[in-house]
Design a protein around this motif. Structure first.
Motif, short mmCIF file in Angstrom:
data_model
loop_
_atom_site.label_atom_id
_atom_site.label_comp_id
_atom_site.label_asym_id
_atom_site.label_seq_id
_atom_site.Cartn_x
_atom_site.Cartn_y
_atom_site.Cartn_z
N PHE A 108 90.29 92.66 62.70
CA PHE A 108 89.31 92.56 61.62
C PHE A 108 88.42 91.32 61.77
CE2 PHE A 108 92.52 95.26 59.26
CZ PHE A 108 91.74 96.41 59.32
N LYS A 109 88.86 90.37 62.63
CA LYS A 109 88.01 89.18 62.85
C LYS A 109 86.80 89.53 63.72
CE LYS A 109 91.26 85.46 62.16
NZ LYS A 109 92.64 85.55 62.66
N VAL A 110 86.95 90.54 64.59
CA VAL A 110 85.82 90.91 65.45
C VAL A 110 85.09 92.16 64.94
CG1 VAL A 110 86.65 89.86 67.60
CG2 VAL A 110 87.33 92.19 67.05
N ALA A 111 85.71 92.87 63.98
CA ALA A 111 85.13 94.14 63.51
C ALA A 111 83.96 93.91 62.56
CB ALA A 111 86.20 94.98 62.83
N ASN A 112 82.96 94.78 62.66
CA ASN A 112 81.86 94.76 61.69
C ASN A 112 82.26 95.51 60.43
OD1 ASN A 112 80.62 95.21 64.65
ND2 ASN A 112 79.35 93.78 63.50
N ASN A 163 81.65 92.53 72.77
CA ASN A 163 80.18 92.55 72.81
C ASN A 163 79.62 93.91 72.40
OD1 ASN A 163 79.66 89.90 73.55
ND2 ASN A 163 80.09 90.32 75.70
N SER A 164 80.48 94.78 71.89
CA SER A 164 80.00 96.11 71.46
C SER A 164 79.04 95.92 70.29
CB SER A 164 81.18 96.97 71.00
OG SER A 164 82.15 97.03 72.02
N ASP A 165 78.10 96.86 70.15
CA ASP A 165 77.09 96.70 69.07
C ASP A 165 77.77 96.77 67.70
OD1 ASP A 165 75.24 96.53 71.01
OD2 ASP A 165 74.29 98.46 70.65
N VAL A 166 78.55 97.82 67.47
CA VAL A 166 79.23 97.96 66.17
C VAL A 166 80.71 98.25 66.42
CG1 VAL A 166 79.38 99.33 64.05
CG2 VAL A 166 77.14 98.84 65.04
N ILE A 167 81.55 97.46 65.76
CA ILE A 167 83.00 97.63 65.91
C ILE A 167 83.57 98.08 64.56
CG2 ILE A 167 85.19 96.48 66.48
CD1 ILE A 167 83.50 94.46 68.15
N PHE A 168 84.26 99.20 64.59
CA PHE A 168 84.87 99.74 63.37
C PHE A 168 86.37 99.83 63.62
CE2 PHE A 168 86.22 103.75 61.18
CZ PHE A 168 86.15 103.26 59.87
N ALA A 169 87.16 99.28 62.72
CA ALA A 169 88.61 99.25 62.97
C ALA A 169 89.39 99.84 61.81
CB ALA A 169 89.06 97.80 63.20
N VAL A 170 90.48 100.52 62.16
CA VAL A 170 91.42 101.01 61.15
C VAL A 170 92.78 100.42 61.52
CG1 VAL A 170 92.53 103.02 60.10
CG2 VAL A 170 90.16 103.19 60.94
N ASN A 171 93.36 99.69 60.57
CA ASN A 171 94.66 99.07 60.83
C ASN A 171 95.40 98.92 59.51
OD1 ASN A 171 96.76 97.05 61.46
ND2 ASN A 171 95.69 96.91 63.42
N SER A 172 96.70 99.16 59.55
CA SER A 172 97.47 99.11 58.29
C SER A 172 97.75 97.67 57.84
CB SER A 172 98.79 99.88 58.47
OG SER A 172 99.44 99.39 59.62
N ASP A 173 97.52 96.72 58.77
CA ASP A 173 97.79 95.31 58.44
C ASP A 173 96.46 94.59 58.17
OD1 ASP A 173 98.42 92.66 58.35
OD2 ASP A 173 99.20 92.53 60.41
N GLU A 174 96.29 94.16 56.95
CA GLU A 174 94.99 93.54 56.60
C GLU A 174 94.76 92.22 57.35
OE1 GLU A 174 94.60 92.16 52.58
OE2 GLU A 174 96.74 91.84 52.38
N ASN A 175 95.83 91.63 57.89
CA ASN A 175 95.68 90.37 58.63
C ASN A 175 95.55 90.59 60.14
OD1 ASN A 175 95.90 88.68 56.34
ND2 ASN A 175 98.10 89.14 56.28
N ALA A 176 95.43 91.83 60.56
CA ALA A 176 95.34 92.10 62.01
C ALA A 176 94.09 91.41 62.57
CB ALA A 176 95.28 93.60 62.25
N PRO A 177 94.21 90.74 63.74
CA PRO A 177 93.07 90.01 64.31
C PRO A 177 91.85 90.90 64.60
CG PRO A 177 95.11 89.56 65.55
CD PRO A 177 95.45 90.57 64.51
#
Ligand SMILES: Cc1cc2nc3c(=O)[nH]c(=O)nc-3n(C[C@H](O)[C@H](O)[C@H](O)COP(=O)(O)OP(=O)(O)OC[C@H]3O[C@@H](n4cnc5c(N)ncnc54)[C@H](O)[C@@H]3O)c2cc1C
Ligand code: SF4
Length: 395
Positions: free
Chosen positions: A369-373, A353-367
């Protein structure tokens, strides 16, 4: 509840009988065989023991309750010396939504000493009535006293549903109230809804977050649910106070207690991840404990709190109070930066429920990225130093 009744006179070989229970629930005391709370009602002792030694007694059918007698959605006011915990306001917002669905009112129960002024504040958050139990004997939160006062409130007012913040206090108080009324309680609800027949629909993750369980108390009142801080939205504070303060007398309520408060030593106030506006969260993408210093540097630069996933707590890399997720804390910052985190449901449940989610992950299929903005597919060891350098250069 169904129960197991043991007749010791029918048991010829006590040690053999005790061994029948695979859960170690049978025991002997003073020549009498009894059953402990470890009993799983599997009935093995009934089937394999001597006839009549163990009898399973079915529950008598409980008479249907009259749901129309139970009215109002109540919020317990969580506070410390009159300073109201913000979870209370979040729950008032949810209570209003639930109450409106069934045409009920929203009430709150405020127990303490010298709290009348603080009670007024609740009238700016859509509470129709604040029931105030103000007495010097209630100055400190003493579980048995507060439970007794709440019990008295319930007996006089018969509320339909009670919402309690899942704070340290609320987690202790709510089960005690539920036990006194032999009613149900669902802890850590993430979604609440109200059925037309006034059954509170309590939804929370179960089985390690893999399913969302929907729980109702179809034949018990009041219904109780706890909700963690930051799960619900607090309503806007209205300029005008609407509603009524109802002073409640404690006369006739037994305020005797065996608890004596000798001294109160306040804990040092530390910044918690729940109250942070910006969070940098780290996961197993970090190879060593020392490497977290890189994320800490980023956090310090942008005024963020550092948080983590559960494996880092289990590995002793970070303290449990920094863990986000189902078995950790729920956060709702304006910005969360997730570094090397897969985004498992149990983690996401505590931050989605965070306002903005920013993710760094080496795996493009990491879950995650489904919740990240926003997301960067890349190595944290490459991206984070670049981010730090850019921020230092004021870019
Ligand atoms: C009942 C139950 C409750 C749980 N409660 C919680 C909880 O409250 N909180 C919680 O966090 N977990 C909880 N878990 C555990 C949860 O299921 C996951 O195992 C955990 O969240 C995974 O943590 P992680 O993302 O750090 O690690 P991993 O799942 O191992 O993910 C590491 C990620 O880092 C990425 N990565 C690796 N190297 C790099 C690199 N150099 N640069 C960029 N990315 C990289 C990988 O691609 C991977 O996606 C719970 C589990 C259960 C069963
Ligand atoms: S019913 Fe099952 S769990 Fe309970 S005492 Fe008998 S054997 Fe043990």
């Amino acid at each position: 509840m169904p129960k197991l009744v043991i007749d010791t006179s029918k048991i010829t070989d006590v040690p053999a009988f005790l061994k029948l229970c695979p859960f170690g629930a049978l025991y002997e005391k003073d020549g009498k065989v009894d059953v402990s709370a470890a009993c799983k009602m599997c009935r093995i002792c009934v089937k394999k023991g001597p006839a009549g030694a163990a009898t399973f007694v079915e529950d008598e059918k409980k008479p249907e309750i009259n749901k129309s007698e139970w009215n109002g959605v109540v919020v317990y006011v969580d506070h410390e010396d009159g300073k109201i915990h913000p979870v209370t306001l979040e729950l008032l917002g949810k209570a209003r939504e639930l109450a409106d669905k069934i045409g009920h009112k929203v009430y709150s129960v405020f127990i303490g000493s010298g709290i009348k002024n603080a009670a007024e504040e609740l009238l700016h958050y859509g509470c129709d009535k604040v029931f105030v139990y103000d007495d010097p004997a209630l100055k400190h939160y003493i579980p048995e006293l507060y439970t007794t006062v709440f019990e008295s409130y319930i007996k006089s007012n018969k509320p339909c549903a009670i919402l309690v913040g899942a704070t340290t206090t609320g987690r202790e108080l709510a089960p005690r109230i539920a036990a006194r009324f032999k009613t149900g309680l669902t802890a850590d609800c993430t979604i609440l809804d109200m059925a037309e027949n006034t059954d509170l629909i309590q939804i929370r993750p179960a089985f390690g977050g893999n399913i969302m369980a929907q729980i109702v108390c179809p034949n018990n009142r009041p219904q109780l649910a706890t909700v963690r801080y930051k799960v619900m939205n607090a309503p806007e504070r209205s300029a005008e106070a609407k509603g009524e303060i109802v002073p409640c007398s404690v006369d006739g309520i037994d305020l005797s207690t065996t608890t004596k408060i000798l001294d109160i030593k306040p804990k040092e106030k530390v910044k918690t991840i729940e109250s942070a506006d910006v969070i940098v969260a780290v996961g197993r993408g970090f190879k060593t404990k020392e490497d977290i210093a890189m994320a800490k540097e980023l956090a310090d630069l942008i005024g963020a709190e550092l948080a983590c996933t559960r494996p880092l707590v289990e590995g002793g890399w970070m303290d449990a109070k920094h863990q986000i997720g189902l078995s950790g804390r729920t956060v709702r910052p304006k910005l969360i930066i997730c570094l090397g985190i897969s985004g498992a449901v149990q983690f996401a449940a505590g931050m989605n429920n965070s306002d903005v989610i920013f993710a760094v992950n080496s795996d493009e299929n990491a879950p995650i990225f489904k919740v990240a903005n926003y997301g960067v597919v890349g190595d944290v060891y490459d991206i984070v130093p670049k981010l730090i350098a850019n921020i230092k250069e004021g870019k």
